[in-house]
Structure formats: C-alpha cells, structure tokens
Design a protein around this motif. Structure first.
Motif, PDB file in Angstrom:
ATOM      1  N   ARG A 208      45.082  43.074  30.436  1.00  0.00           N
ATOM      2  CA  ARG A 208      45.559  41.875  29.749  1.00  0.00           C
ATOM      3  C   ARG A 208      45.867  40.751  30.750  1.00  0.00           C
ATOM      4  NH1 ARG A 208      46.795  41.917  24.476  1.00  0.00           N
ATOM      5  NH2 ARG A 208      46.925  43.918  23.359  1.00  0.00           N
ATOM      6  N   SER A 209      46.413  41.134  31.895  1.00  0.00           N
ATOM      7  CA  SER A 209      46.715  40.143  32.924  1.00  0.00           C
ATOM      8  C   SER A 209      45.432  39.524  33.474  1.00  0.00           C
ATOM      9  CB  SER A 209      47.512  40.783  34.061  1.00  0.00           C
ATOM     10  OG  SER A 209      48.747  41.285  33.602  1.00  0.00           O
ATOM     11  N   LEU A 210      44.434  40.359  33.713  1.00  0.00           N
ATOM     12  CA  LEU A 210      43.161  39.855  34.231  1.00  0.00           C
ATOM     13  C   LEU A 210      42.464  38.945  33.227  1.00  0.00           C
ATOM     14  CD1 LEU A 210      41.821  43.136  35.871  1.00  0.00           C
ATOM     15  CD2 LEU A 210      42.571  41.077  37.088  1.00  0.00           C
ATOM     16  N   SER A 211      42.695  39.172  31.934  1.00  0.00           N
ATOM     17  CA  SER A 211      42.001  38.394  30.906  1.00  0.00           C
ATOM     18  C   SER A 211      42.424  36.931  30.876  1.00  0.00           C
ATOM     19  CB  SER A 211      42.235  39.015  29.527  1.00  0.00           C
ATOM     20  OG  SER A 211      43.564  38.789  29.076  1.00  0.00           O
ATOM     21  N   ILE A 212      43.602  36.621  31.433  1.00  0.00           N
ATOM     22  CA  ILE A 212      44.071  35.230  31.392  1.00  0.00           C
ATOM     23  C   ILE A 212      43.770  34.479  32.688  1.00  0.00           C
ATOM     24  CG2 ILE A 212      45.889  35.803  29.740  1.00  0.00           C
ATOM     25  CD1 ILE A 212      47.903  35.745  32.007  1.00  0.00           C
ATOM     26  N   LEU A 213      43.222  35.184  33.663  1.00  0.00           N
ATOM     27  CA  LEU A 213      42.843  34.533  34.916  1.00  0.00           C
ATOM     28  C   LEU A 213      41.466  33.898  34.776  1.00  0.00           C
ATOM     29  CD1 LEU A 213      43.933  37.241  37.524  1.00  0.00           C
ATOM     30  CD2 LEU A 213      45.151  35.141  36.903  1.00  0.00           C
TER      31      LEU A 213
ATOM     32  N   ALA B 246      48.190  46.751  30.625  1.00  0.00           N
ATOM     33  CA  ALA B 246      48.868  45.580  31.180  1.00  0.00           C
ATOM     34  C   ALA B 246      48.003  44.880  32.229  1.00  0.00           C
ATOM     35  CB  ALA B 246      50.202  46.006  31.799  1.00  0.00           C
ATOM     36  N   LEU B 247      47.336  45.678  33.062  1.00  0.00           N
ATOM     37  CA  LEU B 247      46.467  45.102  34.085  1.00  0.00           C
ATOM     38  C   LEU B 247      45.305  44.348  33.454  1.00  0.00           C
ATOM     39  CD1 LEU B 247      45.536  44.783  37.025  1.00  0.00           C
ATOM     40  CD2 LEU B 247      44.361  46.988  36.803  1.00  0.00           C
TER      41      LEU B 247
ATOM     42  N   VAL C 169      38.557  36.621  38.931  1.00  0.00           N
ATOM     43  CA  VAL C 169      38.450  38.058  38.649  1.00  0.00           C
ATOM     44  C   VAL C 169      37.177  38.621  39.274  1.00  0.00           C
ATOM     45  CG1 VAL C 169      38.294  39.799  36.833  1.00  0.00           C
ATOM     46  CG2 VAL C 169      39.760  37.794  36.507  1.00  0.00           C
TER      47      VAL C 169
ATOM     48  N   GLY D 124      38.880  43.335  31.549  1.00  0.00           N
ATOM     49  CA  GLY D 124      40.002  42.572  31.020  1.00  0.00           C
ATOM     50  C   GLY D 124      39.520  41.410  30.173  1.00  0.00           C
TER      51      GLY D 124
END
Length: 301
Positions: free
Chosen positions: A24-29, A21-22, A34, A91
């Motif tokens: 995946r969240s970082l991948s959209i920032l 989850a972490l 990041v 991510g």
C-alpha cells in the motif's frame, strides 16, 4: 505444541500485515521511484548466492548455450533487476489507482479490442515480468475471466485473487472444471490464461523449448477446441528508461487448435521463443521451467 502453532500463526499474520502495508505504501509513490528502487534492489540481491540465482543460470545455459560466462552473468543480473522490480510494482498493480495504471501502460493490438460481438476468445499470456500489469489494464477496459494457480500461502493467495480481480475480472482457479471455462467462452466472456510453466506431466507433453524438451501444458488447445475459441497471444513488455509498459496483443494463432495437442504445444513454444528473443531479460527465468524431464534424462536443478 499448541503454543508453537499459535506463535507460528501470529508470525504469519504479522508477516502478511507487513506485506500489505508495504504494498500500500509503494502504491502511493511515483511509479519511477518504485521501479528504480526495485531495479537497484534486484542488482544487490543478485550479488548474493541463492537458489533462485542458480535456477536462472541453469535455465539460461540450457536455452542459450552459445553465450559466454560473462553474457550469462550480465543477462541473469538484468533479469534479477526486472524480477525484484516487478515484486515491488505489485503495490501499484494491486493498490494503485485506475488512472495510475492507465498512465503507465500503452496498448498495441492487432485485433479490435472494442469489438461489440467478438468470437469466443482465449487470451494466451506468457510469464514475462510485466504480465500482471497487462492483465490489470485489460480488466479495466473489458469484462474478462482469468485463471490463476493456488498458492500455498492462503492469506497471500486470497490477497492476490482479491486485488487482481478488483476491476471486475472473474478469478478462476486453474483446477476448476473445463466446462465452466467453456461456458464463459460461449457467453462471450474472454478468458485469460498462461500455459508456459511446468505444472507436471499430467495433461502435458514434452516438446522443444529452445531445443530443450519442456513439459508443456495442453490445456490451451483443449479449451479452444471445446469452446470453439480463437487463441490470441499477448505479451506485456517493460519499456526502457522506466517509461512503463506496453501491452502487445497479437493476431489469433492460425490453424490453432489443430487436431494434435503436440503440434499445438510446439506452436505455443515457438511463438514464445520469438518474443523472448526480443527482450530475454524479461522472461521469468526464476521458474524451474525444466523441473520435469523425459524418462531417462537427468535432473538439471
């Protein structure tokens, strides 16, 4: 006992889900967010005592004995910034879009990466913090097989293998048969591997690494000899000011492989040293590079 084992399995699963989850969240920032977050977190973690900090400092003192205590501290702190940043950027590497990766990695190559019928090729990487991003970009552009080392955490290992191969790279465990790798080379598929870590004295020799005896794998020269392959070094550099990465692909090593595994191992380490001196904070000093020592030499960690 069964309840304790079940509790441990549940906690491991929850931990795995949190990591996914972490990432995946970082991948959209935005990439720069990041990168900056990872750099700041790395500096904060360096302020705490820990085993990895000790390993980094031991490695630096062995390889750069001429540096002062202050220089060791500054270099180690900068290294922690890069290492923790690279963990957060997993991510983007593992879950980010193809276009995102293309946007943040530039390529400079001394060989034609779009050659239609290239000779059998081993791409020899080194454990700089950006190695993963460079490998991901190359797998976007060309079919490739990549060797990986199995991790003790099975769930994390499966995740890493799956995401590293998501653009078509064929992931091969390092312990696989050399015949399979040679077959891939003969079929025209390049093979990516890294041989600059201490994986034990089997199939290794002790040769200098910054004048310190280092247990160095001989697999690159043996596979190149068996597959009649050229060996092409590559290094992925983290660019300054959070501008992304540069994948540097070099000309094939000359007279490699030779008739001597020892000479080839010396050649690999000598090439690696020239690259480390360009950006020393980016090499993976958190690894116990001198874990195994020649007979009679004391342990350093």
């Amino acid at each position: 006992m069964r309840l304790t084992r079940l509790t441990a399995e549940i906690l491991e699963q929850l931990g795995h889900l949190f990591v996914v989850a972490l990432l995946r969240s970082l991948s959209i920032l935005p990439y720069e967010w990041v990168a900056r977050l990872g750099s700041a977190l790395g500096a904060a973690l360096y302020a705490l005592p820990g085993r990895r900090k000790h390993i980094v400092l031991v490695n630096l003192r062995l390889c750069f004995p001429e540096k002062s205590v202050r220089e060791f501290d500054e270099l180690a702190r900068e290294h922690f910034r890069h290492v923790v940043r690279s963990y957060l950027e997993r991510g983007i590497q593992w879950f980010g879009s193809e276009q995102t990766i293309r946007n943040i990695v530039e390529v400079e190559s001394e060989i034609d990466l779009e050659e239609e019928n290239p000779p059998p090729t081993i791409f020899m990487g080194f454990h700089f913090v950006g190695i993963e991003m460079g490998c991901m970009l190359y797998s976007l552009q060309s079919p490739v097989a990549a060797l990986y080392t199995h991790m003790s955490n099975t769930r994390l290992c499966d995740l890493a293998r799956r995401q590293r191969g998501r653009f078509g790279a064929e992931m091969i465990e390092r312990s696989t048969s050399a015949r399979k790798i040679v077959r891939l080379l003969h079929e025209g598929k390049p093979v990516m591997l890294a041989a600059d870590m201490d994986h034990g004295i089997e199939n290794s020799v002790f040769v200098p690494f910054f004048d310190v005896p280092a247990c160095t794998l001989t697999s690159v020269s043996r596979l190149a000899r068996m597959g009649r392959a050229r060996v092409v070094p590559f290094v992925t550099e983290v660019l300054p000011d959070f501008k992304g990465y540069r994948l540097n692909v070099f000309a094939p090593l000359s007279d490699f492989p030779s008739a001597s595994d020892i000479n080839d191992a010396r050649c690999m380490n000598a090439f690696l040293e020239t690259q480390i001196l360009k950006f020393p904070a980016q090499y993976y000093w958190v690894h116990r590079r001198f874990k195994h020592r020649p007979q009679g030499m004391a342990a350093v960690y």
